[in-house]
Design an enzyme around this catalytic site. Sequence first.
Site, short mmCIF file in Angstrom:
data_model
loop_
_atom_site.label_atom_id
_atom_site.label_comp_id
_atom_site.label_asym_id
_atom_site.label_seq_id
_atom_site.Cartn_x
_atom_site.Cartn_y
_atom_site.Cartn_z
N GLY A 15 40.80 35.21 38.74
CA GLY A 15 41.37 33.89 39.07
C GLY A 15 40.51 32.76 38.53
CG ASN A 96 44.72 45.80 46.16
OD1 ASN A 96 43.96 45.34 47.02
ND2 ASN A 96 44.33 46.04 44.92
CB ILE A 119 46.76 40.34 37.35
CG1 ILE A 119 47.37 39.26 36.44
CG2 ILE A 119 45.60 41.01 36.67
CD1 ILE A 119 46.35 38.32 35.83
NE ARG A 152 40.42 46.94 28.66
CZ ARG A 152 40.66 47.04 29.97
NH1 ARG A 152 41.67 47.78 30.41
NH2 ARG A 152 39.89 46.42 30.83
CG HIS A 176 47.40 48.88 34.01
ND1 HIS A 176 46.80 48.78 32.79
CD2 HIS A 176 46.52 48.34 34.88
CE1 HIS A 176 45.62 48.21 32.93
NE2 HIS A 176 45.42 47.95 34.19
O1 TXD Z 1 45.08 44.40 33.63
C1 TXD Z 1 45.17 44.36 34.83
N1 TXD Z 1 46.34 44.29 35.40
C2 TXD Z 1 43.94 44.40 35.63
C3 TXD Z 1 44.05 44.32 37.06
C4 TXD Z 1 42.67 44.50 35.01
C5 TXD Z 1 41.54 44.42 35.77
C6 TXD Z 1 41.57 44.27 37.22
N2 TXD Z 1 42.86 44.26 37.79
C7 TXD Z 1 43.06 44.04 39.23
O2 TXD Z 1 43.14 42.65 39.48
C8 TXD Z 1 41.97 44.51 40.14
O3 TXD Z 1 42.04 45.89 40.32
C9 TXD Z 1 42.29 43.73 41.39
O4 TXD Z 1 43.32 44.36 42.13
C10 TXD Z 1 42.81 42.40 40.86
C11 TXD Z 1 41.83 41.24 40.99
O5 TXD Z 1 40.63 41.53 40.33
P1 TXD Z 1 39.35 40.56 40.48
O6 TXD Z 1 38.28 41.14 39.66
O7 TXD Z 1 39.75 39.15 40.27
O8 TXD Z 1 39.01 40.79 42.02
P2 TXD Z 1 38.17 39.86 43.03
O9 TXD Z 1 37.11 39.12 42.29
O10 TXD Z 1 37.80 40.69 44.19
O11 TXD Z 1 39.23 38.77 43.48
C12 TXD Z 1 40.28 39.07 44.33
C13 TXD Z 1 40.49 37.85 45.20
C14 TXD Z 1 39.32 37.56 46.13
O12 TXD Z 1 38.82 36.26 45.90
C15 TXD Z 1 39.92 37.69 47.53
O13 TXD Z 1 39.39 36.74 48.46
C16 TXD Z 1 41.38 37.40 47.23
O14 TXD Z 1 41.64 38.08 46.02
N3 TXD Z 1 42.28 37.84 48.28
C17 TXD Z 1 43.39 37.16 48.58
N4 TXD Z 1 43.92 36.06 48.04
C18 TXD Z 1 45.04 35.60 48.59
N5 TXD Z 1 45.68 36.21 49.62
C19 TXD Z 1 45.18 37.32 50.16
N6 TXD Z 1 45.82 37.93 51.18
C20 TXD Z 1 43.98 37.85 49.64
N7 TXD Z 1 43.22 38.91 49.96
C21 TXD Z 1 42.18 38.90 49.10
#
Ligand code: TXD
Length: 321
Positions: A15, A96, A119, A152, A176
């Site tokens: 994000g 998730n 994502i 990639r 994926h």
């Molecule tokens: O290509 C792809 N599709 C992907 C997907 C490639 C790499 C990673 N991918 C997946 O994206 C990964 O497996 C995770 O499921 C997501 C997000 O990865 P990110 O690295 O950004 O994870 P973070 O840093 O943990 O961020 C997730 C955020 C974190 O700030 C939480 O506080 C927030 O999600 N979060 C929420 N936001 C809103 N609403 C709710 N309920 C919530 N719960 C957690």
Amino acid sequence: MARKKISLIGGGQIGGVLAQLIALRKLADVVLFDIVEDMPQGKTLDIIEASRIDGFDVKLTGVNSYEGIKDSDIVIVTAGLPRKPGMSRDDLLVTNAKIMNSVAQGVKEFAPNAIAIIISNPLDAMVTLFQKVTGFPHNRVIGQAGVLDSSRFSSFIAWELGVSVKDVNAMVLGGHGDTMVPLVRYANVNGLPVMEQLEKKYNSAEKAKEVMDAMVKRTKDAGGEVVKLLKTGSAFYSPASAATAMAEAILGDQKRVLPSCVYLNGEYGVKGYFVGVPAVLGANGCERVLEVSLNEEEKSAFDKSVNAVVSLVADMERLGF
Ligand code: TXD
């Protein structure tokens, strides 16, 4: 004309990079939503404070309430946990799915006309759940996986052949996950088949196949390779770039052909599932699916990948989602 608005649901690693990329490219105003208090406000403030240097004047706002995402043109969802070393994407399903359920309800209420790019992992299941909960038309729900997986694959080919990655076209289809399908036969360098170039380089069809097999394997394992190196969290720069390209295609009505996780209604012999295929992305989201002829081997790999998506979705439904 009012500027477009992109809301990012999840202000974590992906994000944060997304917010910065969208600002740098001046694509739209950005709202960064997270449930963690103050964090999205802090991240957006940090990015804004570089705006004089980077020369952008789009607006960035951090929020903890769905009110803030009103009137979004695009919503990009990264909310959810990332993998830890040794975990598969599917291990994230229960946690998730709960998060995606609440996110989808928020988006449905406050941004009912947005086009959604999902994502969060496990990707194919999360896209399915988001569409089910929001009831959005299928063309407005698109998953990001293929743009990154293809990028990639393209990188590995470029390194191997010693050519610019800008001239490499290679696509990865299917789900994926471990069953994704890099389309070897169609991979090319500005129209020149990659396999032929490999055969010329090694003067051996056998060696060329061996080298290609290794690149295909590395592509399938690429997410895990990064997870293993980072130790905490998963890839975030490249997924953010991939989703930015998709958002750019949609906002600019570019009709780009990007491999995306989209709803199939009979194409590729699949009905009722979201699967990675070449899609035309424009102002209406996924405007069309392009079919490509697959030989027997490719078709069987693709079907295997579709079956993995079908069983992942069935697992999710059994868990009550
Ligand atoms: O290509 C792809 N599709 C992907 C997907 C490639 C790499 C990673 N991918 C997946 O994206 C990964 O497996 C995770 O499921 C997501 C997000 O990865 P990110 O690295 O950004 O994870 P973070 O840093 O943990 O961020 C997730 C955020 C974190 O700030 C939480 O506080 C927030 O999600 N979060 C929420 N936001 C809103 N609403 C709710 N309920 C919530 N719960 C957690």
